[in-house]
Design a protein around this motif. Structure first.
Motif, PDB file in Angstrom:
ATOM      1  N   GLN A 199      46.659 -38.556 -63.899  1.00 19.97           N
ATOM      2  CA  GLN A 199      47.864 -39.020 -63.369  1.00 19.97           C
ATOM      3  C   GLN A 199      48.031 -40.378 -63.995  1.00 19.97           C
ATOM      4  OE1 GLN A 199      46.766 -38.737 -59.076  1.00 19.97           O
ATOM      5  NE2 GLN A 199      48.448 -37.205 -58.894  1.00 19.97           N
ATOM      6  N   VAL A 200      49.321 -40.843 -64.008  1.00 17.22           N
ATOM      7  CA  VAL A 200      49.658 -41.970 -64.728  1.00 17.22           C
ATOM      8  C   VAL A 200      49.140 -43.187 -64.014  1.00 17.22           C
ATOM      9  CG1 VAL A 200      51.928 -40.940 -65.352  1.00 17.22           C
ATOM     10  CG2 VAL A 200      51.713 -42.371 -63.427  1.00 17.22           C
ATOM     11  N   SER A 201      48.557 -43.123 -62.939  1.00 20.31           N
ATOM     12  CA  SER A 201      48.109 -44.217 -62.191  1.00 20.31           C
ATOM     13  C   SER A 201      46.503 -44.387 -62.870  1.00 20.31           C
ATOM     14  CB  SER A 201      47.971 -44.052 -60.639  1.00 20.31           C
ATOM     15  OG  SER A 201      47.646 -42.866 -60.372  1.00 20.31           O
ATOM     16  N   ASN A 202      46.006 -43.490 -63.509  1.00 15.70           N
ATOM     17  CA  ASN A 202      44.595 -43.668 -64.046  1.00 15.70           C
ATOM     18  C   ASN A 202      44.506 -43.388 -65.497  1.00 15.70           C
ATOM     19  OD1 ASN A 202      41.660 -43.587 -63.603  1.00 15.70           O
ATOM     20  ND2 ASN A 202      41.718 -41.204 -63.829  1.00 15.70           N
ATOM     21  N   ALA A 203      45.522 -43.474 -66.215  1.00 16.73           N
ATOM     22  CA  ALA A 203      45.713 -43.261 -67.385  1.00 16.73           C
ATOM     23  C   ALA A 203      46.203 -44.419 -68.339  1.00 16.73           C
ATOM     24  CB  ALA A 203      46.381 -41.973 -67.932  1.00 16.73           C
ATOM     25  N   VAL A 204      45.610 -44.807 -69.588  1.00 20.94           N
ATOM     26  CA  VAL A 204      46.292 -45.913 -70.364  1.00 20.94           C
ATOM     27  C   VAL A 204      46.337 -45.321 -71.721  1.00 20.94           C
ATOM     28  CG1 VAL A 204      45.582 -47.981 -69.041  1.00 20.94           C
ATOM     29  CG2 VAL A 204      44.007 -46.945 -70.577  1.00 20.94           C
ATOM     30  N   ALA A 205      46.937 -45.750 -72.594  1.00 17.20           N
ATOM     31  CA  ALA A 205      47.347 -45.721 -73.934  1.00 17.20           C
ATOM     32  C   ALA A 205      46.589 -46.817 -74.854  1.00 17.20           C
ATOM     33  CB  ALA A 205      48.859 -45.607 -74.212  1.00 17.20           C
ATOM     34  N   LEU A 206      45.713 -46.450 -75.448  1.00 15.42           N
ATOM     35  CA  LEU A 206      44.525 -47.282 -76.188  1.00 15.42           C
ATOM     36  C   LEU A 206      44.830 -46.831 -77.902  1.00 15.42           C
ATOM     37  CD1 LEU A 206      41.843 -47.575 -73.963  1.00 15.42           C
ATOM     38  CD2 LEU A 206      43.629 -48.792 -73.810  1.00 15.42           C
ATOM     39  N   CYS A 207      44.470 -47.843 -78.565  1.00 10.58           N
ATOM     40  CA  CYS A 207      44.465 -47.949 -79.888  1.00 10.58           C
ATOM     41  C   CYS A 207      42.880 -47.251 -79.995  1.00 10.58           C
ATOM     42  CB  CYS A 207      44.304 -48.998 -80.687  1.00 10.58           C
ATOM     43  SG  CYS A 207      42.978 -50.384 -80.154  1.00 10.58           S
ATOM     44  N   PRO A 208      42.339 -46.623 -81.239  1.00  9.96           N
ATOM     45  CA  PRO A 208      41.245 -45.913 -81.243  1.00  9.96           C
ATOM     46  C   PRO A 208      39.945 -46.960 -80.895  1.00  9.96           C
ATOM     47  CG  PRO A 208      42.490 -45.095 -82.992  1.00  9.96           C
ATOM     48  CD  PRO A 208      43.324 -46.254 -82.278  1.00  9.96           C
ATOM     49  N   ASN A 209      40.166 -48.063 -81.595  1.00  6.60           N
ATOM     50  CA  ASN A 209      39.117 -49.403 -81.229  1.00  6.60           C
ATOM     51  C   ASN A 209      38.816 -49.554 -79.681  1.00  6.60           C
ATOM     52  OD1 ASN A 209      38.325 -49.484 -83.838  1.00  6.60           O
ATOM     53  ND2 ASN A 209      39.647 -51.456 -84.264  1.00  6.60           N
ATOM     54  N   CYS A 210      40.006 -49.757 -78.973  1.00  9.74           N
ATOM     55  CA  CYS A 210      39.858 -49.896 -77.665  1.00  9.74           C
ATOM     56  C   CYS A 210      39.440 -48.562 -76.781  1.00  9.74           C
ATOM     57  CB  CYS A 210      41.211 -50.502 -77.047  1.00  9.74           C
ATOM     58  SG  CYS A 210      41.810 -52.187 -77.359  1.00  9.74           S
ATOM     59  N   HIS A 211      39.771 -47.650 -77.164  1.00  6.34           N
ATOM     60  CA  HIS A 211      39.117 -46.547 -76.625  1.00  6.34           C
ATOM     61  C   HIS A 211      37.712 -46.289 -76.734  1.00  6.34           C
ATOM     62  CE1 HIS A 211      39.929 -42.073 -75.761  1.00  6.34           C
ATOM     63  NE2 HIS A 211      39.199 -42.582 -74.842  1.00  6.34           N
ATOM     64  N   ARG A 212      37.390 -46.651 -78.112  1.00  3.75           N
ATOM     65  CA  ARG A 212      35.831 -46.562 -78.261  1.00  3.75           C
ATOM     66  C   ARG A 212      35.143 -47.684 -77.275  1.00  3.75           C
ATOM     67  NH1 ARG A 212      37.583 -42.991 -80.281  1.00  3.75           N
ATOM     68  NH2 ARG A 212      36.938 -42.085 -78.325  1.00  3.75           N
ATOM     69  N   ARG A 213      35.825 -48.836 -77.185  1.00  5.76           N
ATOM     70  CA  ARG A 213      35.247 -49.859 -76.456  1.00  5.76           C
ATOM     71  C   ARG A 213      35.131 -49.583 -75.106  1.00  5.76           C
ATOM     72  NH1 ARG A 213      37.984 -55.938 -76.165  1.00  5.76           N
ATOM     73  NH2 ARG A 213      36.332 -57.170 -75.180  1.00  5.76           N
ATOM     74  N   CYS A 214      35.884 -48.584 -74.491  1.00  5.06           N
ATOM     75  CA  CYS A 214      35.774 -48.307 -73.147  1.00  5.06           C
ATOM     76  C   CYS A 214      34.551 -47.455 -73.048  1.00  5.06           C
ATOM     77  CB  CYS A 214      37.149 -47.568 -72.711  1.00  5.06           C
ATOM     78  SG  CYS A 214      38.440 -48.686 -72.446  1.00  5.06           S
ATOM     79  N   HIS A 215      34.147 -46.899 -73.916  1.00  7.42           N
ATOM     80  CA  HIS A 215      33.217 -46.029 -73.726  1.00  7.42           C
ATOM     81  C   HIS A 215      31.617 -46.252 -74.265  1.00  7.42           C
ATOM     82  CE1 HIS A 215      35.404 -42.363 -72.563  1.00  7.42           C
ATOM     83  NE2 HIS A 215      36.361 -42.603 -73.191  1.00  7.42           N
ATOM     84  N   HIS A 216      31.899 -47.302 -75.495  1.00  8.87           N
ATOM     85  CA  HIS A 216      30.365 -47.520 -75.993  1.00  8.87           C
ATOM     86  C   HIS A 216      29.823 -49.087 -76.086  1.00  8.87           C
ATOM     87  CE1 HIS A 216      30.582 -43.461 -77.237  1.00  8.87           C
ATOM     88  NE2 HIS A 216      31.719 -43.393 -77.817  1.00  8.87           N
ATOM     89  N   SER A 217      31.060 -49.910 -75.867  1.00  7.42           N
ATOM     90  CA  SER A 217      30.790 -51.492 -76.029  1.00  7.42           C
ATOM     91  C   SER A 217      29.680 -51.980 -75.016  1.00  7.42           C
ATOM     92  CB  SER A 217      31.944 -52.194 -76.172  1.00  7.42           C
ATOM     93  OG  SER A 217      32.826 -52.274 -75.004  1.00  7.42           O
ATOM     94  N   ASN A 218      29.038 -53.004 -75.313  1.00 10.18           N
ATOM     95  CA  ASN A 218      28.467 -53.647 -74.252  1.00 10.18           C
ATOM     96  C   ASN A 218      29.184 -54.314 -73.107  1.00 10.18           C
ATOM     97  OD1 ASN A 218      26.004 -53.310 -75.947  1.00 10.18           O
ATOM     98  ND2 ASN A 218      26.308 -55.291 -76.969  1.00 10.18           N
ATOM     99  N   ASP A 219      30.386 -54.688 -73.249  1.00 12.58           N
ATOM    100  CA  ASP A 219      31.408 -55.078 -72.196  1.00 12.58           C
ATOM    101  C   ASP A 219      32.347 -54.112 -71.833  1.00 12.58           C
ATOM    102  OD1 ASP A 219      33.157 -55.023 -74.501  1.00 12.58           O
ATOM    103  OD2 ASP A 219      34.116 -56.808 -74.003  1.00 12.58           O
ATOM    104  N   ARG A 220      31.928 -52.813 -71.870  1.00 14.67           N
ATOM    105  CA  ARG A 220      32.878 -51.790 -71.593  1.00 14.67           C
ATOM    106  C   ARG A 220      33.219 -51.883 -70.060  1.00 14.67           C
ATOM    107  NH1 ARG A 220      27.903 -49.546 -72.518  1.00 14.67           N
ATOM    108  NH2 ARG A 220      26.746 -48.519 -70.844  1.00 14.67           N
ATOM    109  N   VAL A 221      32.185 -52.282 -69.121  1.00 13.49           N
ATOM    110  CA  VAL A 221      32.660 -52.418 -67.733  1.00 13.49           C
ATOM    111  C   VAL A 221      33.686 -53.447 -67.397  1.00 13.49           C
ATOM    112  CG1 VAL A 221      31.524 -52.988 -65.399  1.00 13.49           C
ATOM    113  CG2 VAL A 221      30.306 -51.574 -66.984  1.00 13.49           C
ATOM    114  N   ALA A 222      33.512 -54.719 -68.046  1.00 17.14           N
ATOM    115  CA  ALA A 222      34.361 -55.700 -67.937  1.00 17.14           C
ATOM    116  C   ALA A 222      35.657 -55.308 -68.617  1.00 17.14           C
ATOM    117  CB  ALA A 222      33.810 -56.976 -68.628  1.00 17.14           C
TER     118      ALA A 222
END
Length: 238
Positions: A199-222
């Motif tokens: 649903q739109v309340s759980n979805a965002v439009a991200l560039c590929p870098n930010c999308h990868r950041r959400c999944h793989h970066s050290n600061d993904r939770v923050a």
């Protein structure tokens, strides 16, 4: 007779012959059987398309792929859709397909197939729907060799349009265009695998870098937490 006729010079019979050959190959592909494009091309030029070149027949097949995509139907993988199809040729191809039982699909139907979802979302995005779509509160798993979920193309389209061509994570412009639209990946803040909604309340439009950041970066939770502050429509899900 010249081999290099204009597209508008194709007769109804020639278009129908090309469509019949195309659909024969599509049936084989859908059944998981192999076919030889070059052989089919030769067969057509030895019979109903005797005045056409190999390249012109190939291009006509690409035209058919393009028209099928505009009808929200999956084309043959080996025939890349042509970028442009003349309006007269498009109408002849569409009529031939319709006469053979191919009706336009509904681009708003949810799907688990990523390629189909992307194609449907692009078609809806160009219509600029105003109201947020309902989406899918509890996306269902689909049968596959890996876990995939049925998703709503209207959600993907609406979220991208809300972003107005800029990443909702970093604010930068989309890195490139696809389907003549700014390319941004739609990310579910609470993953579908964790029972998050589509649903739109759980979805965002991200560039590929930010999308990868959400999944793989050290600061993904923050970084994920920052999305809730940055994008006001987001609602944390339990």
């Amino acid at each position: 007779m010249s081999d290099k006729k204009k597209d508008t010079d194709w007769t109804v019979a020639e278009i129908e012959a090309a469509v019949d050959a195309y659909l024969g190959m599509l049936d084989l592909e859908l059944a998981g059987h192999k076919f030889n494009k070059a052989h089919e091309n030769r067969e057509l030029r030895a019979s109903s398309l005797s005045t056409r070149t190999k390249g012109s027949v190939e291009f006509r097949m690409q035209n058919i792929s393009k028209v099928l995509m505009t009808m929200d139907r999956k084309p043959i993988k080996g025939y890349k859709p042509a970028k442009n199809v003349g309006s007269n040729v498009e109408q002849l191809i569409r009529t031939a397909l319709t006469n053979r039982g191919f009706q336009p699909g509904d681009p708003a139907i949810p799907t688990a197939d990523e390629e189909t979802l992307e194609r449907r979302a692009a078609a809806i995005q160009k219509k600029h729907i105003k109201e947020p779509p309902k989406g899918i509160k509890k996306p269902k798993k689909a049968s596959s060799t890996r876990t995939v979920y049925v998703r709503d193309p209207e959600v993907r389209a609406w979220v991208r349009n809300e972003a107005e061509g800029h990443c909702e994570g970093c604010g930068e412009p989309a890195p490139f265009q696809m389907h003549d639209l700014p390319f941004l990946e739609v990310h579910h803040v609470k993953p579908l695998a964790d029972k998050g909604s589509d649903q739109v309340s759980n979805a965002v439009a991200l560039c590929p870098n930010c999308h990868r950041r959400c999944h793989h970066s050290n600061d993904r939770v923050a970084f994920t937490a920052s999305l809730y502050k940055r994008v006001k429509r987001l609602i944390p899900e339990e």
